[in-house]
Scaffold this active site. Structure first.
Site, PDB file in Angstrom:
ATOM      1  N   LYS A 228      42.908  43.417  43.172  1.00  0.00           N
ATOM      2  CA  LYS A 228      44.355  43.139  43.088  1.00  0.00           C
ATOM      3  C   LYS A 228      45.102  44.210  42.301  1.00  0.00           C
ATOM      4  O   LYS A 228      44.502  44.956  41.530  1.00  0.00           O
ATOM      5  CB  LYS A 228      44.575  41.743  42.498  1.00  0.00           C
ATOM      6  CG  LYS A 228      44.257  40.682  43.558  1.00  0.00           C
ATOM      7  CD  LYS A 228      44.708  39.305  43.218  1.00  0.00           C
ATOM      8  CE  LYS A 228      44.442  38.412  44.431  1.00  0.00           C
ATOM      9  NZ  LYS A 228      44.388  36.995  44.092  1.00  0.00           N
ATOM     10  N   ARG A 263      36.049  34.787  44.064  1.00  0.00           N
ATOM     11  CA  ARG A 263      36.471  35.220  45.414  1.00  0.00           C
ATOM     12  C   ARG A 263      36.577  36.736  45.439  1.00  0.00           C
ATOM     13  O   ARG A 263      37.393  37.301  44.709  1.00  0.00           O
ATOM     14  CB  ARG A 263      37.825  34.570  45.723  1.00  0.00           C
ATOM     15  CG  ARG A 263      38.373  34.865  47.106  1.00  0.00           C
ATOM     16  CD  ARG A 263      39.732  34.188  47.271  1.00  0.00           C
ATOM     17  NE  ARG A 263      40.253  34.358  48.614  1.00  0.00           N
ATOM     18  CZ  ARG A 263      40.907  35.440  49.024  1.00  0.00           C
ATOM     19  NH1 ARG A 263      41.133  36.435  48.195  1.00  0.00           N
ATOM     20  NH2 ARG A 263      41.353  35.511  50.275  1.00  0.00           N
TER      21      ARG A 263
HETATM   22  N1  HH2 Z   1      44.126  35.733  46.777  1.00  0.00           N
HETATM   23  C1  HH2 Z   1      44.500  36.162  48.007  1.00  0.00           C
HETATM   24  C2  HH2 Z   1      44.462  35.291  49.105  1.00  0.00           C
HETATM   25  N2  HH2 Z   1      44.042  34.013  48.965  1.00  0.00           N
HETATM   26  N3  HH2 Z   1      43.242  32.274  47.590  1.00  0.00           N
HETATM   27  C3  HH2 Z   1      42.868  31.819  46.390  1.00  0.00           C
HETATM   28  N4  HH2 Z   1      42.470  30.558  46.233  1.00  0.00           N
HETATM   29  N5  HH2 Z   1      42.905  32.635  45.287  1.00  0.00           N
HETATM   30  C4  HH2 Z   1      43.306  33.933  45.349  1.00  0.00           C
HETATM   31  O1  HH2 Z   1      43.328  34.615  44.293  1.00  0.00           O
HETATM   32  C5  HH2 Z   1      43.705  34.440  46.626  1.00  0.00           C
HETATM   33  C6  HH2 Z   1      43.656  33.570  47.745  1.00  0.00           C
HETATM   34  C7  HH2 Z   1      44.943  37.572  48.202  1.00  0.00           C
HETATM   35  O2  HH2 Z   1      43.868  38.410  48.508  1.00  0.00           O
HETATM   36  P1  HH2 Z   1      43.488  38.897  49.983  1.00  0.00           P
HETATM   37  O3  HH2 Z   1      43.095  37.715  50.836  1.00  0.00           O
HETATM   38  O4  HH2 Z   1      42.477  39.959  49.903  1.00  0.00           O
HETATM   39  O5  HH2 Z   1      44.810  39.565  50.523  1.00  0.00           O
HETATM   40  P2  HH2 Z   1      45.932  39.094  51.569  1.00  0.00           P
HETATM   41  O6  HH2 Z   1      46.601  37.874  51.015  1.00  0.00           O
HETATM   42  O7  HH2 Z   1      46.848  40.288  51.638  1.00  0.00           O
HETATM   43  O8  HH2 Z   1      45.255  38.795  52.880  1.00  0.00           O
END
Ligand code: HH2
Length: 287
Positions: A228, A263
């Site tokens: 992040k 995660r």
């Molecule tokens: N972070 C992201 C997405 N979903 N869900 C939970 N429970 N906690 C998190 O910290 C979280 C999440 C963001 O990361 P990523 O899926 O890699 O990116 P994007 O939202 O751009 O797909």
């Protein structure tokens, strides 16, 4: 062992945290957008993460990065369901989670073989989602977010809290109570302070530094710090995929503070680091 019992064990320090591998079937995710939009590439990636030791694969068909636009239920289903179906066929043991705020998407994902719903709105965006999860006996991740993805880092001059940890803790306690009130079993509820969701770098650091206060609510806690932007800002690493060292530091810290699920995008390296920490704990180490 049943997944939620495993999470409860990690809460009490008996096992290292469980690793949840991120699988974004999106064109625009912040670190891997467009890479796994094709179903077979997504399934290969998921199988690879399972082979590396991911206990959970979190399939997301809508980016929630700052500024992201909402994706319709129909589009999310078209992206996620074929991947979930194929993964379920190939791996009986892995827990599949669907990262969505919409009941229609979660319902289709549960039909295809998912058993956990990861909702970054903590059941606030779609009133149908909580009761549907309860009816189907699925698990849920309730995450804290200030605002909505499109504007959460910019609205009102940026994220604001008097005491971010106390406010996030109160929010999660209230959402936990609400989820139970619609019939979701407490043993199937995971809490997440939502790093990066309507928070400045200092807010994210405070939540990690005082994570034990969130853990004290008694439910398994999930931490998503992987790659992040606050990790990039603290470490000075601009490219998300190159933020491994900072992400591992967050994972190890969260494990020490009592997180149950981590995660991540980099599964093998995270598992290695968590095993080391667990070994040190077993030898009587205190941090
Ligand atoms: N972070 C992201 C997405 N979903 N869900 C939970 N429970 N906690 C998190 O910290 C979280 C999440 C963001 O990361 P990523 O899926 O890699 O990116 P994007 O939202 O751009 O797909």
């Amino acid at each position: 062992m049943e997944f939620f019992a495993e999470c409860a064990d990690t809460c009490s320090g008996k096992g290292p945290p469980v690793v949840m591998g991120v699988l974004n079937v999106t064109p625009d995710s912040f670190s891997d957008g467009g890479v796994y939009l094709d179903t077979s590439a997504a399934v290969d990636r998921a199988e690879w993460m399972v082979d590396q030791g991911a206990r959970v694969v979190d399939v997301g068909a809508e980016s929630t990065r700052p500024g992201a636009e909402p994706v319709s239920a129909r589009e999310q289903i078209a992206r996620a369901v074929p991947v979930i179906r194929a993964l379920r066929r190939a791996h009986r043991q892995v827990v599949i989670s669907i990262d969505t705020r919409l009941a229609a998407v979660a319902d289709a994902a549960l039909d295809a073989g998912a058993e956990l719903v990861n909702d970054v709105s903590a059941l606030r965006d779609d009133p149908e989602l909580g009761p549907m999860i309860a009816r189907r006996g699925a698990g849920v991740v309730l995450m804290h977010m200030q605002g909505q993805p499109q504007t959460m880092q910019t609205a009102g001059g940026g994220p604001r809290y008097d005491d971010v940890v106390a406010e996030v803790k109160t929010f999660l306690a209230q959402r936990l109570e609400w989820a139970e009130s619609v019939g979701i079993d407490r043993s199937r509820i995971v809490l997440d302070p939502g790093l990066g969701f309507g928070k400045t770098v200092q807010h994210n650091l405070a939540l990690l530094a005082r994570l034990d206060e969130i853990v004290s609510l008694g439910s398994p806690v999930l931490i998503g710090a992987s790659r992040k932007s606050f990790v990039g800002q603290v470490t000075g690493v601009e490219v998300p995929a190159e933020r491994l060292a900072g992400s591992l530091a967050c994972a190890v810290w969260a494990a020490v503070k009592g997180a149950s699920i981590i995660r991540v995008h980099d599964v093998a390296q995270t598992i290695e680091a968590l095993r080391m920490i667990h070994g040190l704990r077993g030898a009587g180490g205190h941090v």
